[in-house]
Structures are given as structure tokens and as C-alpha cells.
Design an enzyme around this catalytic site. Structure first.
Site, PDB file in Angstrom:
ATOM      1  N   LYS C  80     -32.197 -27.808 -24.840  1.00  0.00           N
ATOM      2  CA  LYS C  80     -31.201 -28.901 -24.251  1.00  0.00           C
ATOM      3  C   LYS C  80     -32.217 -29.974 -23.595  1.00  0.00           C
ATOM      4  O   LYS C  80     -33.227 -29.850 -23.067  1.00  0.00           O
ATOM      5  CB  LYS C  80     -30.480 -28.077 -23.051  1.00  0.00           C
ATOM      6  CG  LYS C  80     -29.360 -28.990 -22.268  1.00  0.00           C
ATOM      7  CD  LYS C  80     -28.996 -27.932 -21.158  1.00  0.00           C
ATOM      8  CE  LYS C  80     -27.621 -28.500 -20.587  1.00  0.00           C
ATOM      9  NZ  LYS C  80     -26.945 -27.777 -19.462  1.00  0.00           N
ATOM     10  N   SER C 155     -21.900 -28.296 -19.575  1.00  0.00           N
ATOM     11  CA  SER C 155     -22.925 -29.571 -20.149  1.00  0.00           C
ATOM     12  C   SER C 155     -23.673 -29.215 -21.297  1.00  0.00           C
ATOM     13  O   SER C 155     -23.801 -30.028 -22.047  1.00  0.00           O
ATOM     14  CB  SER C 155     -23.821 -29.905 -18.973  1.00  0.00           C
ATOM     15  OG  SER C 155     -24.824 -28.896 -18.644  1.00  0.00           O
ATOM     16  N   SER C 179     -22.438 -24.258 -17.419  1.00  0.00           N
ATOM     17  CA  SER C 179     -22.861 -24.847 -18.442  1.00  0.00           C
ATOM     18  C   SER C 179     -23.524 -24.301 -19.683  1.00  0.00           C
ATOM     19  O   SER C 179     -23.492 -24.870 -20.800  1.00  0.00           O
ATOM     20  CB  SER C 179     -23.994 -25.897 -18.048  1.00  0.00           C
ATOM     21  OG  SER C 179     -23.356 -26.957 -17.108  1.00  0.00           O
TER      22      SER C 179
END
Lengths: 98, 505, 501
Positions: C80, C155, C179
């Protein structure tokens, strides 16, 4: 309590955030909605409840006073928007330190 | 804008008002590494060479607390007779400034590690108790250099440059409760308190306490209230007060300025003011549109500190003697009178005398030089005794030269001047400037003979037994030799000369 | 060798150990797949192809030299874009960091490299991990491979989507309010938020420090456990990391037995606002747990309805402080430094230009919640609510070993559907937030496709702090039971769809 356009402008100033007039207007409405939604929280929180700042009860996390390697200076300055004399360069400062 | 009212005379101000003081002292700790990362704290390195993701506030970096910094904070608290918190947290003090890498300062807010202490200082024989509100841990900021302005100051600068080597160096901030009832002695009390702290912190070994390098910094708050009133007046906070002398001067100035305002019917504005060493005045800081709102909240990246009571007790047992006890003990050892010792401690010379004695000088001699010759020099240069460019070892060396008869007291003063002027070590100065006493040799003998020849009637009186008249001849010999003679040796030589002449004649 | 992209980490590891395939072949297959599907999926912000191949080559060399390697050596992983990876852009999906290349590695990044994993690149996310759809990324949204018109959650939508786009077998996420788990739920993948302090936050660009936690993302429970094992454990650089052994999550992921396990269904996480298809699949999965030997009962956590409100005070408060450092002084995008503007103006303008709408919203909200006069009513109350949530969990865990709920109230929503309605967007995290506030372990496991829209549904398992292994025990048993029903993993449906002309 409802936030006014001026309230939001003051908060933006405190947060060093330039907002356009459109952004300001939109935020005023959205923040009101959010604050209404979170209002239940202040009602549930009574005096006898202790606040939690850290989810886990760790204490005394410390390291020994030992010097470790710093970053190479070139690497430090390579990230900077502007550099002069091995230092970070910033435009003139108006205000003074607190 | 109407011109500011004139300063009120200090004595007049004191007749009308009672000052209330508040002192905030920032102490830079002398840990090897920074507060929250392993970067070195060494002074004077290349800009930005002692930085890492943590102290640069790079995205993703996290702080880890330096145990030694916590220990130093606890020791300071104990030495100030504070209570040590059983548990305390760090807090974030949020405000934007380019010298703060994270745009918040990791500090302590409502949970200081040390609180509610007290110390006693002495001013002109009077004991004054100063209550300590708190001593808390925080981190230092980076260093700004302003470029393009005429004075290197922020006003008028074109741009500024940042060095973050100092960012994250551990600080302890010591805050007093309002100091009331000091009256006209208030400026001296403030000075005595900071001098006390400086000696204490040095004895603890937790800081270099070099005011000129910024490792001890003082912000002085003062307000005035009409005599007999009980409510505190509006205070100002004077920053940038970087020597003991300035503390006293800045407070005298602020008291006179505030009194002038109040007497003229004006009001004191609550503000930050800056001390200007050169002009001996304070000026207001740039006023902010609104009071800064620091939005403190508990630092989520650091665990609370809960000092183990056993640890605290061990630190308490290891504390060095408090400066007053130490001074009493040294006074007995050195055989000084109370007055002599007051000269030493009041002048900030205690440690210098200790070091000079350690370097081999007799205590009385060490005291004499530091409280007279060097104190005068410091005073006229406007610096602390500590900052005089002469070491305790050099002072001891001068005294050794005297003890060996190489120089006399009078020549010693010239050696001091030369060393202070940066002309080298005492021995080198004596050699290079030819300052050694002429204890023997023809030059001395010839000067004595010249003096006798120039003043035959004096010589005659001496020959007749009026030995006290020898002083006039010694004076002339000394003038002749430009001070390089040893008075005792000259006296002996004159007497020898006159007596032998008698025998011969 | 196109089939390599459908293989899981454990299977690839076996093949590499057995010499049937090299890491370079696996990495090449992933990079080719990325090149093929990225135009449609947009899961990556940066593909680090050259370094990935070099890392793979080195692992192959070490294997050829007979060196002892960890189980995931040579397996590709996607990171990420909120984790620092020295030498690679780390943007956090924000314009303000669009050119920033960190000079250091996050602890998670370092542990991946030390274990010989091959980092393929950086995945898309909502700006500074703030959002539930990846639509807040300054570089455009990621599309959900199950339906390209829909969001992949957020996210960590990039990491979740990359798994079911078969671009990588493993990915790293971070979970502040859901997330990792919410994207896992809406993409039919496995996502685990370890106990707070279980994995290091050092080098994870902070959103809300007291809530953030890195964790593993994978297509199978065992793969997630293997990745968990690599990244978890005490880190002296993170003062909030726990100095205790990591629970044996890999063993738990291979246990396949629920006998005697007490499972509590959280009464407050269901009902109004929950899609019927989600509730149906959830009920079926709970029945399956029961059939597998678990003792299931209803458990009440009365303060959970307050969690969302508390979260939207604590999180923005910390955000407002954490994002302050983006001031265009030491790094990051600077605008209007033209000699006419002061540093204050340049800071304001850079932040105004560099942050997107959601970041600004949260900064203002947090600045307000912390401001003098409002602290007690907002931040203070939220911290008290946090205590109440922790107490709810503690009471529940006295009765049961784990708690379960849907991972998110609905399946993947359409791109653009909630963009202008922050409150609707925030509700996607309704089920996941309590575990962030309490700091305990939680995960989302795929439990099928909703009969309403054919989109994946996830089940959330919550375990006490440091009992992360229980998540894997439940997940593995559930996965085996479901795969028996489906004759294969859920994602196989996606692979089949692609093969159809």
C-alpha cells in the site's frame, strides 16, 4: 452547535489551509451534518467514565541513550523543495515563534 | 500612535508597586542522543548532518523516548524538591512554525513529570523561598538563520534557512509559581534564582548550562500591582534573556516601563517582549491576530511514563549536595569568611574557584583573581564570569608563576590582560612579552645603582638606619624596569648595595 | 505459465522450493498481468518492475546457493502506498507527496525484504488512507474487479483489488477504521487487522496514530497467516508495539476445527441499514460455524452504536495533527515560492493545493474538535466513549472466544455514488471501527456473493488483544467449509468469468 462560515475560515487559518470560497461554503454544511451525527457521543460520556488515549496499557517504553547513525546529509537535503548552504530554504517569515 | 510614556525611576516605581515575577527556564539536557531518536546532540556539527526520519518529522517516523532524558528530568525535579508524578503522558502542542519538523512540539501539558517543588535563594543576606510549579520534558526546535536583512534578524530578511541538528534535543522546562514580596530586590531575586539553577544543574551533571550557547534559556514574566493590592496585574513575558546580568537588567527595565505606563494612566498589554542586550531595552513581539490555540492532546505515539518508585528513590539517594550545603562545606575547607564566600557565590565564581584550586592554586589566591581582576573584566565586557576567555587552569598557572617568583602580582595583571586578549597561555605570554621578574642579573643591579646615584640623600638616610626610606628607591627601580622587578628582591638588593658600600667605604 | 498468477503464496512457495518454478518467472508473470489489467483496474500507483525482478533474481540465486530461505521468499507482494519504501515514490495518494521518495524503509517494508519477498510496487489508496472507496486518491480511483463500475472499498482498495485482479498473491494494507477489512469484504478477499501494537507502524505514514495498524491481505487464510507471520512482532522503533511473541497464526490457519469455540454474534451490528443479501450470507456463514462445532450465541455490545461518532472525533483530531508536518518546508510539494509570498502564505497555499477534499474536511473537523473550549465536549467525550467500547468488548470476551458480524453493511457500491455524501461514505466502516477503537484483532473473510447483486460479502471476526490466532482458526475452518460447498475458492468465479469469451 452550528458552525458559521467565519468559524470554518478561522479553523482553516489555524490549520494553515487555504480554502476557496466554494470549499468553505461546502464544508460549513458538511461539518454541521457530521457534528450533529457525533453529538450522541458527548451525551454518553459521563463524568465517571475515564478517557482512553492509548488502546493498550503500555508504560515506560524507552530506549538507551545511544547515538545511532543519522541520515546522509545529501539524502536529507535531496527531499527539500529548496536548499541553500546545506540548509532548508524557506521564504521570509512573518510571524514569530510561540 | 502616541509615544510611549517615559520610564519611571526604579525607586519611585518600587514605592508605588509590588512586582510579581514568574520565571520559565529551559534547560537543554546533555544526553548523548536526542529526546526521541538516536541522532547525536553534539554542538557545532555541519548543518543538517545530525538528523534522521524522526527528528526531521518525515512521514511515517515515530518517536522513542530516551531513558536518560527522563532520568535527568527526575533528578532535576528531586533536586528542586518536587513531587515526581506516578504516571504522566506526553502531549502534542500544535502550532505551525518552520523550525518545528512535525509542526507540533512533543511536550507535556497537564501531566508534568515533576511538580510542586521549592528552593531557597539568598539575596543580600535575605532568604527567599521560590515555589516551583512544574518541571516538564519537551523537545527543542531547529535553528533558523535569516538571510538578506541588515541585522541577521527576522525583520527585513529576504528568506530564512533551517538547520535541524538541534531539533529534538531534550529540554526540561522549569516554571516557577508567581514570586511575590521580593519588592525592589525582584530583579536580583530573579538573577539569584537562575544562578542557583545553573549551579544546581551543573552539580547534577545534566546540562552544560551554557547560557551563551543557549543550553540554559530564561523567559522572565513580570507584572506590577499597586502596593497593598492582592490581585496580580497584567504581565509581560520577556524572551531572549541570555545571561544572568541581562535577567536583572531586563526586569529592571520592564518594571520601569510598566510603572511608567501605569502612572501615566495607561494599561500594560499582555504580550511577549524581546530583550535587546545592546540597547538595554525590550520591544514587543509581533502581535498575533488571535491568541494561539495549541490544541493539546495526549501524544498517541508515546506510551505514558510511570517512574518506578524504586528508581526514583535510587536517583534521590544519588543526588549530589545542594549548592548551599556544598558552599558551606567548601567555605570551611577553604577557610574563607562569610563575606568572602558571598563574593564567590554571588559572583557565580564557586565552580571556577573549585576548578582553579583543583588545578593547584591556593584557595585564597583563586578567590582573589576571580572576584577582582576577572570579575572586573567580565563586568566591563558585559559577560558572565563563566564566559570569560580564560580557564581555571590558566588562572592557576598564573598563580604558580607568582609562587615561583617568575612574576609578581603587578606583572600578573598584565599577564591576565594578555591572556584575556587571546595572546596565548600565561607562560607563553610571560615569555613573549618579556614579563618575567628580573630577579638577578646586571639589568637589575644597574637599575638599583642608578636609583642610588639619582637620589643620594635618600641613600644616605638609609645608610643612617632609616630603612623605611627604601620605598622611594624601590619605586624608582620598578619604574625603571617597567614593573618587571620583584619588590622584595629589589629591596634586598638596595640594602645589600648600601650596606656593602658602607663596609667598603 | 499464465496460471502462475492464480496460485496462492503457499503454493508458489512450494513450487519454488521444489525447483519447479523460479521467483523470476513468478515475478515476470505478475508484472505481465499488471501491464495487462492495470488500464482497467488501476490498483497500482507505482510499479517497481526493475527492482522487483532484481529482488527475484537475488532470491533465485540464494536458493540456488542452497541458502535457508523463509517460506515466502521469492513470493511477490504489493505494498500500500502509505508505507515508506526507500527509493520508490511514496505518495499516500496525495498531491502534496507526489514527488516524495523516502530515504528509509518502513519496518514492514524491511521485514518483507528481509524475508525475501518481492515488492512489485505501491498500491492505490484514498488520500492518506482516508476513505472507503479509493475515490479520494489524487491519482484516480481503483476499480473493483468483480464489477469495474464499482468501488473496491477503501482505503486499501488498491491492495484488495490487486489480489482479485491476479496481479499479486499478497498485499499489505493498513487499517485505521476498516481500511483492510472493508476492501477485503467487498472484493471477496482475506484482510486482517492485527492487534494494535502487533505489527509495527514505523514507516507507515500516519493517519490516526492511536488507531492505525498494518496487516496482511491475501486470497486465502493460510496466505494471510504466512504474511502476518513475516510482518508482525515487536519493533523497538515503534513505542506502541507490543514486546510479546506473535501468536502462532500459521498453525491456527491449518487447524480447521471449531469444536468448543464460543462465537458471539454482535446484536448491534445488523438490522436497519444492512443489505438483505449481506445479512443472508452472514446468517448462512454463522450456521456453518455452528455446524462445524462452534457454540454460537447472541451478544450485546450496547455502546457500539456510539463507535462511529467517537471515531469521527478521535480520528480527525489525530489527522489534523499528523498532517500538520506537510508544510512544504522539508519535503513535499511547494507552491507559490516566488519571492512575493511569505512562508506562512506558501504553507497555506501548498496545503490548500496539495490536500484533497476529504483530507481538508478531516483537518478542519479535527482542528475544531481539539480547539480550546470544545476539547472536553468532543475529543474528551470521544475518549470516554472509547473506554465504554473497550468495556463492551471485555464483557463480551468473558462470554465468548470471538465475536462475529458482517464486515460492512453493504456490498461494493457504485463509483461516484457516495462521493458527495460523507456520512453515507463513513457508514461503510460501521462494523469495523469498534475494533480500532479498542485495539483488538479483527479480520474479514469472504463468505460468498450476495444473492441481490452477485457481489462479495465478508464476515468479520473479532478476537481479544493478542489472540490474533483465533481469527485464523475461524477463518480457516470457514474457508474449508465454504470451498467444499463451492468446489473451490470464491475468486475462482472471477477467473472463470475471464476465460469465458
Amino acid at each position: 452547535m452550528a458552525l458559521s462560515r467565519d468559524d470554518v475560515a478561522k479553523l482553516a487559518d489555524l490549520a494553515r489551509l487555504e480554502l476557496t470560497e466554494t470549499e468553505l461554503e461546502r464544508l460549513v454544511g458538511q461539518l454541521d451534518l457530521i457534528l450533529t451525527a457525533v453529538d450522541s457521543v458527548s451525551q454518553a460520556a459521563t463524568a465517571e467514565v475515564a478517557p482512553t488515549s492509548h488502546a493498550l496499557a503500555l508504560v515506560n517504553v524507552m530506549r538507551d541513550d545511544v547515538v545511532t547513525a543519522s541520515l546522509p546529509r545529501e539524502a536529507v537535503l535531496a527531499m527539500a523543495p529548496a536548499v541553500e548552504d546545506g540548509r532548508f530554504r524557506v521564504p521570509r517569515i512573518l510571524g514569530e515563534s510561540a | 500612535m502616541s509615544p510611549a510614556p517615559a520610564l519611571l525611576d526604579f525607586d519611585r516605581a518600587m514605592a508605588l508597586f509590588d512586582p510579581a515575577l514568574g520565571l520559565e527556564v529551559h534547560v537543554e539536557l546533555n544526553t548523548r542522543s536526542k529526546m526521541f531518536c538516536g541522532c547525536s546532540t553534539e554542538f557545532g556539527a555541519e548543518p543538517n548532518s545530525q538528523t534522521c526520519p524522526v527528528c526531521l518529522g518525515l512521514p511515517g517516523s515515530l518517536p522513542v523516548l530516551n531513558r536518560r532524558a527522563v532520568e535527568s528530568a527526575i533528578r532535576i525535579g528531586l533536586a528542586l524538591n518536587c513531587s515526581i508524578a506516578s504516571q504522566c503522558r506526553f502531549a502534542r502542542k500544535n502550532y505551525f512554525y518552520p523550525d518545528m519538523p512535525k509542526d507540533f512540539q512533543t511536550s507535556q501539558y497537564d501531566e508534568p513529570i515533576c511538580h510542586d517543588g521549592r528552593v531557597t535563594v539568598e539575596v543580600e543576606g535575605r532568604q527567599i523561598v521560590i515555589e516551583i510549579e512544574r518541571a516538564h520534558m519537551e523537545e527543542d526546535a531547529g535553528k533558523l538563520v535569516h538571510v538578506g536583512g541588515s541585522t541577521g534578524r527576522i525583520q527585513g530578511a529576504d528568506h530564512s534557512l533551517l538547520d535541524y541538528n538541534r531539533a529534538g534535543v531534550p529540554l526540561v522546562e522549569i516554571v516557577t509559581k508567581p514570586i511575590l514580596g521580593a519588592g525592589a530586590q525582584a530583579p536580583q531575586v530573579a538573577r539569584a534564582y537562575v544562578a542557583y539553577l545553573r549551579d544546581l544543574l551543573r552539580a547534577l551533571g545534566v546540562s552544560d548550562v551554557r547560557m551563551e550557547q543557549g543550553s540554559l534559556r530564561c523567559d522572565a514574566n513580570v507584572s506590577l500591582m499597586p502596593r497593598g493590592a492582592t490581585e496580580l496585574g497584567t504581565r509581560t513575558e520577556t524572551k531572549n534573556v541570555n545571561s544572568l546580568r541581562s535577567i536583572e537588567r531586563a526586569l529592571r527595565y520592564e518594571i520601569r516601563r510598566q510603572a511608567g505606563l501605569l502612572v501615566a494612566g495607561g494599561r500594560v498589554k499582555q504580550e511577549t517582549r524581546h530583550w535587546h542586550e545592546d540597547s538595554g531595552t525590550t520591544s514587543p513581539g509581533r502581535s498575533k491576530e488571535q491568541a494561539e490555540d495549541y490544541r493539546y492532546f495526549p501524544e498517541p505515539d508515546l506510551a505514558p511514563v510511570a517512574p518506578d518508585p524504586e528508581w526514583v528513590e535510587r536517583l534521590r539517594l544519588e543526588l549530589p549536595e545542594a549548592p548551599p550545603q556544598r558552599a558551606a562545606w567548601l567555605r570551611a575547607e577553604w577557610g574563607f569568611t562569610e563575606a568572602e564566600m558571598r563574593d564567590v557565590t554571588g559572583g557565580g565564581a564557586l565552580d571556577l574557584v573549585v576548578r582553579t584550586v583543583a588545578a593547584g592554586a591556593a584557595p585564597a589566591a583563586a578567590r582573589k583573581w576571580w572576584t577582582t581582576e576577572l570579575a572586573r573584566w567580565a563586568n566591563s565586557a558585559g559577560v558572565e564570569l563563566e564566559a570569560v576567555p580564560m580557564t581555571a587552569e590558566q588562572v592557576a598557572e598564573v598563580q604558580a608563576l607568582i609562587d615561583q617568583g617568575v612574576i609578581n602580582d603587578r606583572l600578573a595583571r598584565r599577564v591576565f590582560e594578555a591572556v584575556l586578549a587571546g595572546q596565548g597561555d600565561p607562560a607563553a605570554v610571560v615569555r613573549d612579552l618579556g614579563l618575567a621578574v628580573l630577579s638577578d642579573g646586571s639589568a637589575l643591579r644597574q637599575a638599583v645603582q642608578r636609583a642610588i646615584a639619582d637620589q643620594p640623600e635618600v641613600a644616605q638616610r638609609i645608610r643612617q638606619g632609616k630603612v623605611q626610606a627604601v620605598g622611594a628607591l624601590i619605586g624608582q627601580v620598578m619604574r625603571d624596569l617597567r614593573g618587571r622587578g620583584d619588590a622584595a628582591a629589589i629591596r634586598q638588593l638596595i640594602l645589600d648595595e648600601l650596606t656593602s658600600g658602607q663596609e667598603a667605604g | 505459465m499464465n496460471d502462475l498468477i492464480h496460485k496462492g503464496a503457499w503454493e508458489l512457495s512450494q513450487l519454488m522450493t521444489g525447483g519447479q518454478v523460479s521467483s523470476q518467472e513468478v515475478t515476470t508473470a505478475c508484472l505481465e498481468r499488471i501491464a495487462q489489467v492495470e488500464p482497467a483496474v488501476a490498483a497500482f500507483l507505482h510499479v517497481d518492475a526493475e527492482r522487483a525482478l532484481e529482488l527475484a533474481r537475488r532470491v533465485d540465486q540464494r536458493r540456488a546457493d542452497g541458502q535457508e530461505l523463509g517460506p515466502l521468499a521469492g513470493v511477490p507482494v504489493a505494498l500500500k502506498d502509505a508505507f515508506a519504501y526507500a527509493g520508490a515514490p511514496t505518495t499516500c495518494g496525495s498531491l502534496i507527496l507526489r514527488d516524495w521518495i523516502p530515504p528509509y524503509n518502513a519496518t514492514v517494508t524491511q521485514r518483507l525484504l528481509d524475508a525475501g519477498l518481492v515488492i512489485l510496487g505501491k498500491t492505490n489508496l484514498d488520500e492518506f488512507a482516508m476513505g472507503s472507496s479509493t475515490e479520494n486518491s489524487a491519482f484516480g480511483p481503483t476499480h473493483n474487479p468483480w464489477d469495474l463500475e464499482r468501488v473496491p472499498g477503501g482505503s486499501g482498495g488498491g491492495s484488495a483489488a490487486s489480489l482479485v485482479a491476479f496481479e499479486t498473491p499478497l498485499a499489505i494494507g493498513s487499517d485505521t477504521g476498516g481500511s483492510i477489512r472493508q476492501p477485503a469484504s467487498v472484493t471477496g478477499t482475506v484482510g486482517v487487522k492485527p492487534t494494535y501494537g502487533g505489527s509495527s507502524r514505523y514507516g507507515l505514514v500516519a493517519m490516526a496514530s492511536s488507531l492505525d495498524q498494518p496487516g496482511p491481505c491475501a486470497r486465502s487464510v493460510l496466505d494471510a497467516a504466512l504474511l502476518h507471520q513475516v510482518i508482525a512482532g515487536w519493533d523497538p522503533k515503534d513505542s506502541t508495539s507490543i514486546d510479546a511473541p506473535v501468536p502462532d497464526v500459521v498453525a491456527a490457519a491449518q487447524r480447521f476445527d471449531l469444536a468448543g469455540l464460543k462465537v458471539g454474534v454482535v446484536e448491534e451490528l445488523g438490522g436497519e441499514g444492512y443489505a438483505a443479501g449481506v445479512e443472508q450470507r452472514f446468517a448462512e456463514a454463522v450456521a456453518l460455524l455452528e455446524a462445524g462445532g462452534a457454540e454460537v450465541r447472541q451478544v450485546s455490545c450496547p455502546h457500539f452504536p456510539l463507535a462511529l461518532g467517537a471515531y469521527y472525533l478521535i480520528m480527525p483530531s489525530e489527522v489534523s495533527s499528523n498532517l500538520a508536518r506537510f508544510d512544504a518546508v522539508r519535503y513535499g510539494w511547494r507552491v507559490d515560492d516566488d519571492g512575493d509570498h511569505s512562508v506562512e502564505q506558501v504553507m497555506r497555499r501548498s496545503r490548500g493545493a496539495g490536500f484533497g477534499a476529504e483530507a481538508k474536511r478531516r483537518i478542519i473537523l479535527g482542528t475544531y474538535a481539539l480547539s480550546s473550549g470544545y476539547y472536553d465536549a468532543y475529543y474528551g467525550s470521544a475518549q470516554k466513549t472509547r473506554t465504554l467500547i473497550i468495556e463492551d468488548f471485555a464483557a463480551a470476551f468473558e462470554q465468548v472466544d470471538v465475536l462475529v458480524s458482517p464486515a460492512t453493511p453493504t456490498t461494493a457500491f457504485k463509483l461516484g455514488e457516495r462521493v458527495d455524501d460523507p456520512l453515507a461514505m463513513y457508514k461503510a466502516d460501521l462494523c469495523t471501527i469498534p475494533s480500532n477503537l479498542a485495539g483488538n484483532a479483527a479480520a474479514s473473510f469472504p463468505i460468498g456473493l450476495s444473492p441481490q447483486d452477485g457481489l462479495p460479502v465478508g464476515l468479520q471476526v473479532m478476537a481479544p488483544p493478542l489472540a490474533d490466532d483465533r481469527l485464523y482458526r475461524v477463518g480457516a475452518a470457514l474457508e474449508r467449509a465454504l470451498e467444499e460447498q463451492w468446489s473451490g475458492p470464491l475468486w475462482a468465479e472471477l477467473a472463470r468469468r475471464e476465460e469465458r469469451p
